[in-house]
Design a protein around this motif. Structure first.
Motif, short mmCIF file in Angstrom:
data_model
loop_
_atom_site.label_atom_id
_atom_site.label_comp_id
_atom_site.label_asym_id
_atom_site.label_seq_id
_atom_site.Cartn_x
_atom_site.Cartn_y
_atom_site.Cartn_z
N TYR A 1 36.57 2.83 29.40
CA TYR A 1 35.41 3.44 28.75
C TYR A 1 34.24 3.53 29.73
O TYR A 1 33.91 2.56 30.42
CB TYR A 1 34.96 2.66 27.51
N ASP B 1 28.38 -1.81 28.54
CA ASP B 1 28.95 -1.59 27.21
C ASP B 1 30.42 -1.99 27.20
O ASP B 1 31.24 -1.35 27.87
CB ASP B 1 28.80 -0.10 26.85
N HIS C 1 32.18 -1.84 24.46
CA HIS C 1 32.74 -0.82 23.56
C HIS C 1 33.86 -1.40 22.69
O HIS C 1 34.86 -0.73 22.43
CB HIS C 1 33.24 0.38 24.37
N GLU D 1 26.51 -4.74 25.51
CA GLU D 1 26.63 -3.99 24.26
C GLU D 1 28.01 -4.10 23.62
O GLU D 1 29.03 -4.11 24.31
CB GLU D 1 26.34 -2.50 24.56
N ASP D 2 27.99 -4.11 22.30
CA ASP D 2 29.20 -4.09 21.46
C ASP D 2 30.31 -5.00 21.98
O ASP D 2 31.42 -4.55 22.28
CB ASP D 2 29.71 -2.65 21.30
N GLU E 1 26.49 0.53 17.21
CA GLU E 1 26.50 1.99 17.06
C GLU E 1 27.48 2.45 15.99
O GLU E 1 27.38 3.57 15.51
CB GLU E 1 26.79 2.66 18.40
N ARG F 1 21.60 -1.18 17.62
CA ARG F 1 22.07 0.02 18.35
C ARG F 1 22.53 1.12 17.41
O ARG F 1 23.35 1.95 17.81
CB ARG F 1 23.27 -0.40 19.22
#
Ligand code: MG
Length: 399
Positions: free
Chosen positions: A162, A203, A205, A229-230, A255, A276
């Motif tokens: 990713y 991230d 992801h 992130e995530d 997100e 987010r």
């Protein structure tokens, strides 16, 4: 005489090959209309149906001043609720009503939200490369353009990763352990060669088993990320309690969140540092401004999702929230290319690593319908579905 909703129309357009959904709310006052982002690119046609076949007949004739009541009525009008299709449909209408209210008041939307807390909106830039040196070069080029925040993603040799381009001949498979090792090597390299002035983000992801994410967050702690992130999928959010006890790496999450019950416990218990959410996927500006205010009291900052599959109208909505919310953290950047800027006159200006408002009333952005029609959705065998990504043994993983 109240100004009322005369018609609601959905526009499907794909400038630069990205499928966008934009809603136009037309009013009883000639020439007065508003635009809202309803982009859920993987289910764009379902959102269009929800707007055109359900919300449009339900809301025609309503007073455009009643944004909150319209949102609440639409929310319960399907009885079952809180899903991404219906929330995006509601966002299209909600953002358009804020745009209309701003135009009627002769003010930018950020004025209606309380006024500016800052002159412009700092952005984080996406940086990537096939190895740590290439990522370093990409970040240096970004810093020369004025960016002070960069998201760093690196390719993992032999795997589809990713945030990094798939190399020719690369297999479309992915494995968690090589990824974790490569990210640690990446940030070791970046801090050694770039120092600590540049703010770095990454991230995950939601791609690794939760315990791998905890391990990675601990290993990256010494590199002082702006955020990671995530780390977990929405289905695994209980792991945030363990993660918080293990490391002080700042965490951004969400997100994929749609339902308030997914994010409320994480904020209330101060388990994340940045929220987010994709503003259209929680239902537009009305729920996002409440969420931002809630977060402020718990020390959580905003970092609204801002990839290319948020339309420029949605980026403008993000920008107005970013300007007006005290607890703004950072904004994800997508640099819209010429074709997209022609379809959407008034795209927020990007310079010196920041987004700048144009101070026109409302959201300050328009849709050129003729140009939008020239770039329709392209033929695609699965209508834009995210293709499956698999481990080496064939197991499908999260995107
Ligand atoms: Mg992300």
């Amino acid at each position: 005489m109240p100004v009322t909703i005369r018609n609601i129309r959905t526009f499907l357009t794909a400038p630069n090959h990205i499928r966008l959904v934009v809603v136009r709310v037309e009013t009883s006052e000639p020439g007065l209309y508003g635009l809202g982002c309803a982009t859920f690119t993987q289910r764009a046609l379902s959102v269009a149906s929800a707007v055109d076949q359900y919300l449009a007949p339900f809301l025609k004739g309503r007073d455009v001043d009643d944004i909150e009541d319209i949102w609440q009525c639409a929310f319960v009008s399907g009885y079952w609720r809180n899903g991404p299709v219906l929330n995006n449909a509601m966002s299209g209408v909600d953002q358009a009503l804020w745009d209309i209210k701003g135009k009627r008041a002769g003010m930018p939307v950020y004025q209606l939200l309380g006024g500016k807390c800052r002159d412009c909106v700092p952005l984080y830039h996406h940086c990537s490369g096939e190895d740590p040196k290439a990522v370093e070069d990409d970040i240096r080029a970004s810093m020369e353009q004025g960016y002070r925040y960069c998201r760093a993603q690196v390719a993992v040799p032999s795997y589809a990763t990713y945030g990094a381009r798939v190399q020719p001949g690369q297999r479309a498979v992915w494995e968690p352990s090589p990824y974790v090792r490569s990210v640690v090597r990446l940030f070791d390299h970046l801090r050694e060669h770039l120092g600590d002035e540049i703010e770095l983000l990454h991230d995950i992801h939601e791609r690794v088993p939760p315990i791998h994410a905890i391990n990675l967050a601990k290993q990256l702690e010494k590199h002082s990320l702006f955020f990671l992130e995530d780390p977990f999928a929405p289905e695994d959010v209980e792991y945030h309690r363990l993660l918080r006890q293990q490391t002080s790496t700042p965490i951004a999450m969400g997100e994929l969140f749609c339902n308030v019950n997914e994010y409320l416990p994480l904020i209330r218990d101060q388990l994340i540092d940045f929220i987010r959410v994709h503003v259209s996927t929680i239902g537009g500006i009305s729920p996002a401004r409440k969420l931002a205010a809630l977060c402020e009291f718990f020390g959580v900052r905003t970092a609204w999702h801002g990839p290319g599959d948020v339309s420029p109208v949605g980026h403008a909505a993000n920008m107005h929230l970013d300007l007006a919310c005290y607890n703004f953290g950072i904004q994800e950047e997508h640099y819209f290319r010429e074709e997209t800027r022609e379809v959407f006159p008034g795209c927020p200006e990007i310079r010196d690593g920041c987004m700048w408002p144009n101070d026109r009333p409302g959201l300050g952005i328009d849709l050129d319908e003729a140009k939008a029609a020239q770039v329709p959705f392209e033929e695609h065998e699965t209508n834009g579905c995210w293709p499956p990504i698999r481990r080496a043994d064939g197991t499908v993983i999260r995107p």
